[in-house]
Design a protein around this motif. Sequence first.
Motif, mmCIF file in Angstrom:
data_model
loop_
_atom_site.group_PDB
_atom_site.id
_atom_site.type_symbol
_atom_site.label_atom_id
_atom_site.label_comp_id
_atom_site.label_asym_id
_atom_site.label_seq_id
_atom_site.Cartn_x
_atom_site.Cartn_y
_atom_site.Cartn_z
ATOM 1 N N ALA A 146 -26.795 -91.818 -3.387
ATOM 2 C CA ALA A 146 -26.237 -93.061 -2.852
ATOM 3 C C ALA A 146 -24.938 -92.754 -2.113
ATOM 4 C CB ALA A 146 -26.046 -94.050 -4.003
ATOM 5 N N LYS A 147 -23.899 -93.515 -2.414
ATOM 6 C CA LYS A 147 -22.616 -93.434 -1.682
ATOM 7 C C LYS A 147 -22.092 -92.002 -1.523
ATOM 8 C CE LYS A 147 -17.952 -95.372 -2.311
ATOM 9 N NZ LYS A 147 -17.149 -94.220 -2.716
ATOM 10 N N ASP A 148 -22.046 -91.257 -2.644
ATOM 11 C CA ASP A 148 -21.455 -89.917 -2.590
ATOM 12 C C ASP A 148 -22.231 -89.012 -1.650
ATOM 13 O OD1 ASP A 148 -19.684 -90.824 -4.389
ATOM 14 O OD2 ASP A 148 -20.469 -89.712 -6.127
ATOM 15 N N LEU A 149 -23.548 -89.129 -1.693
ATOM 16 C CA LEU A 149 -24.367 -88.274 -0.824
ATOM 17 C C LEU A 149 -24.175 -88.667 0.641
ATOM 18 C CD1 LEU A 149 -26.420 -86.069 -0.321
ATOM 19 C CD2 LEU A 149 -28.238 -87.679 -0.918
ATOM 20 N N VAL A 150 -24.101 -89.977 0.910
ATOM 21 C CA VAL A 150 -23.888 -90.429 2.301
ATOM 22 C C VAL A 150 -22.574 -89.843 2.819
ATOM 23 C CG1 VAL A 150 -23.428 -92.451 3.752
ATOM 24 C CG2 VAL A 150 -25.269 -92.523 2.065
ATOM 25 N N GLU A 151 -21.541 -89.897 1.998
ATOM 26 C CA GLU A 151 -20.239 -89.378 2.437
ATOM 27 C C GLU A 151 -20.316 -87.864 2.659
ATOM 28 O OE1 GLU A 151 -17.696 -92.931 0.307
ATOM 29 O OE2 GLU A 151 -17.521 -90.898 -0.529
ATOM 30 N N ALA A 152 -21.017 -87.188 1.750
ATOM 31 C CA ALA A 152 -21.128 -85.726 1.896
ATOM 32 C C ALA A 152 -21.844 -85.375 3.201
ATOM 33 C CB ALA A 152 -21.880 -85.142 0.693
ATOM 34 N N LEU A 153 -22.873 -86.136 3.548
ATOM 35 C CA LEU A 153 -23.628 -85.842 4.782
ATOM 36 C C LEU A 153 -22.786 -86.184 6.012
ATOM 37 C CD1 LEU A 153 -27.159 -87.249 3.786
ATOM 38 C CD2 LEU A 153 -26.494 -84.836 3.937
ATOM 39 N N CYS A 154 -22.123 -87.340 5.966
ATOM 40 C CA CYS A 154 -21.373 -87.778 7.150
ATOM 41 C C CYS A 154 -20.195 -86.850 7.454
ATOM 42 C CB CYS A 154 -20.857 -89.201 6.962
ATOM 43 S SG CYS A 154 -22.181 -90.401 6.984
ATOM 44 N N LEU A 155 -19.617 -86.280 6.410
ATOM 45 C CA LEU A 155 -18.427 -85.445 6.616
ATOM 46 C C LEU A 155 -18.767 -83.968 6.792
ATOM 47 C CD1 LEU A 155 -16.092 -87.223 4.021
ATOM 48 C CD2 LEU A 155 -15.993 -87.395 6.515
ATOM 49 N N ASN A 156 -20.047 -83.625 6.634
ATOM 50 C CA ASN A 156 -20.425 -82.204 6.694
ATOM 51 C C ASN A 156 -20.554 -81.732 8.138
ATOM 52 O OD1 ASN A 156 -21.930 -79.696 6.523
ATOM 53 N ND2 ASN A 156 -22.145 -80.235 4.357
ATOM 54 N N LYS A 157 -19.806 -80.700 8.482
ATOM 55 C CA LYS A 157 -19.774 -80.242 9.882
ATOM 56 C C LYS A 157 -21.034 -79.501 10.287
ATOM 57 C CE LYS A 157 -14.900 -80.457 10.593
ATOM 58 N NZ LYS A 157 -13.611 -79.833 10.668
ATOM 59 N N ARG A 158 -21.906 -79.182 9.322
ATOM 60 C CA ARG A 158 -23.136 -78.474 9.668
ATOM 61 C C ARG A 158 -24.190 -79.450 10.195
ATOM 62 N NH1 ARG A 158 -24.292 -75.011 4.314
ATOM 63 N NH2 ARG A 158 -25.669 -73.790 5.629
ATOM 64 N N ILE A 159 -23.919 -80.734 10.072
ATOM 65 C CA ILE A 159 -24.861 -81.753 10.583
ATOM 66 C C ILE A 159 -24.357 -82.241 11.938
ATOM 67 C CG2 ILE A 159 -25.772 -84.092 10.144
ATOM 68 C CD1 ILE A 159 -25.730 -83.360 7.171
ATOM 69 N N GLN A 160 -25.260 -82.225 12.927
ATOM 70 C CA GLN A 160 -24.843 -82.500 14.300
ATOM 71 C C GLN A 160 -24.910 -83.977 14.674
ATOM 72 O OE1 GLN A 160 -23.575 -79.838 15.721
ATOM 73 N NE2 GLN A 160 -24.231 -78.771 13.868
ATOM 74 N N ALA A 161 -25.775 -84.718 14.026
ATOM 75 C CA ALA A 161 -25.919 -86.137 14.395
ATOM 76 C C ALA A 161 -26.407 -86.918 13.187
ATOM 77 C CB ALA A 161 -26.910 -86.298 15.538
ATOM 78 N N ILE A 162 -26.019 -88.203 13.141
ATOM 79 C CA ILE A 162 -26.451 -89.084 12.054
ATOM 80 C C ILE A 162 -27.050 -90.347 12.660
ATOM 81 C CG2 ILE A 162 -25.696 -90.548 10.110
ATOM 82 C CD1 ILE A 162 -24.728 -88.062 9.135
ATOM 83 N N GLY A 163 -28.269 -90.646 12.247
ATOM 84 C CA GLY A 163 -28.860 -91.946 12.545
ATOM 85 C C GLY A 163 -28.814 -92.744 11.261
ATOM 86 N N PHE A 164 -28.145 -93.885 11.279
ATOM 87 C CA PHE A 164 -27.987 -94.707 10.066
ATOM 88 C C PHE A 164 -28.530 -96.100 10.325
ATOM 89 C CE2 PHE A 164 -25.797 -98.032 7.798
ATOM 90 C CZ PHE A 164 -25.791 -97.591 6.472
ATOM 91 N N VAL A 165 -29.153 -96.683 9.316
ATOM 92 C CA VAL A 165 -29.550 -98.094 9.372
ATOM 93 C C VAL A 165 -29.206 -98.711 8.016
ATOM 94 C CG1 VAL A 165 -31.423 -99.740 9.752
ATOM 95 C CG2 VAL A 165 -31.451 -97.547 10.960
ATOM 96 N N GLY A 166 -28.496 -99.836 8.041
ATOM 97 C CA GLY A 166 -28.112 -100.489 6.785
ATOM 98 C C GLY A 166 -27.198 -101.656 7.082
ATOM 99 N N SER A 167 -26.369 -102.031 6.119
ATOM 100 C CA SER A 167 -25.489 -103.187 6.315
ATOM 101 C C SER A 167 -24.313 -102.804 7.227
ATOM 102 C CB SER A 167 -24.973 -103.660 4.958
ATOM 103 O OG SER A 167 -24.306 -102.600 4.316
#
Length: 509
Positions: free
Chosen positions: A223-244
């Motif tokens: 949940a929240k912690d994982l979303v933050e870990a993914l969003c802040l991780n520099k090894r990920i180049q792009a994020i597609g998000f859908v939610g509130s």
Amino acid sequence: MSESLSQSLPIELQPPLKKGELNVNHWIGDTWVKGDGPVFQVHSPYNGSLIGAGAAASSALVEQALTVAEKAFEHWRWVPIKERSAVLFQFRQLLLRDIDGLSNLICSESGKIFSEARAEILKGIEVTEFALSLQNSDQTQKLEVSRGVSCEFRREPLGVVAAITPFNFPAMVPMWMIPIALVAGNCLVWKPSEKVPLTALKIAELLKQAGLPSGVFTVLHGAKDLVEALCLNKRIQAIGFVGSSAIADKVYQMGAATHKRVLALGGAKNHLIVMPDAEPQMTAQGIVDSFTGCAGQRCMAASVLLAVGEQGNSAIESTLTLATEKASKMRLGFDMGALISSQSLFKIRGALERALASGSGSLRLDGRETPVPQGCEAGFWLGPTILDQVVAGSEAACDELFGPVLSIIRVPSLSEALTIQKSNPYGNAASVFTQSAAIADRVMKEAHAGMIGVNIGVPVPREPFSFGGIGLSRFGHGDITGMQGLEFWTQLKKVTSKWVMQSDQNWMS
Ligand code: NAD
């Protein structure tokens, strides 16, 4: 609730989980991996029974998964698009083969009725077909721009990218992103909603069966912690998000802080404008389908109805009476599903009670009294609910309730209706029901929404027309499907080359 419906439900619900069992694992490089973070549980909205549980991914597991995905990217990026598409074509076939089982799974964890679950898989298949069409289109546009010098576009995959999705479409929303991102050559890490993680397990299984190489597709739960870990991780180049919207905004800001490309679709408060000249039967059906479909838990659902005309206008009154009659006949579990959680039910009932207590709305149809399916009394049910004479600016008129509640606001003119519609900060969808092309044209031009309906209550564009709102319904630029999806998941390069060695240079190169 006053009574129960005795017919048996037309779906096969997931059996309850055995005590202590964890059936939600992470998919990393073709292997199911147990989580090492906090345990989360999945309760079926139909009857509240525990049907899933898993331990969230810790940051160490995220790093492990990203290493696997980065390694896979070094292979996948070189696979020609026709070969990548062959895998996705097989995936499409497998979705069709397993559509009934997958639909039952979606119903069990999201509370939908069978036809809605099936329809969302079909929309996911439509996006897959769009992604498959890309192998047959030339995106390069090469042109000789000076003597012997040509310019061309190239589209390169971004690398390891992530998709973070909400509960309300366990298959369709992820499939707005998965096929396009993969066909474009990326390796995708998907974090499904912790409320509906079971569908994700099945999708991972089908992609594997379709022949997707190990590590190209990863599923991490949390949940929240994982979303933050993914969003802040520099090894990920792009994020597609859908939610509130609140979380979309946060994801957008975290992604930008780590220099990622982010498209974050948010919540909605959609308006239907009903004119006195609207065709009554079609309009009434359109209204009901829009506010009750998926139990009102979709970002395209009608939430506010702006009834245009002088108080007591007979055409408007008969359309609203027809809509109320149709909605009152809906059977829970058969024609309409359940809400996702007891918290959601509590929140919506609270908003209803506040509207009634404050006099900012009066009940036209009370869904709190709608009978629930027998054996499902512990589920999260609310029948179609219509509030009339809702005051503009009140909670029921402005907040996203995300349930089968329609707030009717009476307005004397189209101008007044548009003023209210445009003052809402969201901007997903708006529809008008009319037989006048001039009125429809005015709404298309003026309404503050990315998707406009004319005599359509749920104006979801079919592919290749892309999906996306404006305002607080979308953070970032562009839409999530169609060619805009391809643009999001690829890096556009412009190549200028000269292969005619003897020609003169006649421009700055
Ligand atoms: P949500 O915002 O609660 O959750 C979406 C994702 O964010 C989930 O994966 C969840 O785990 C994660 N999340 C939740 N809280 C978080 C936090 N505090 N920090 C970081 N991550 C967090 O949304 P939901 O309740 O699952 O879905 C319903 C919402 O999604 C509605 O607002 C609906 O309008 C919206 N929605 C929008 C679209 C669209 O296309 N605009 C489509 C579907 C749903």
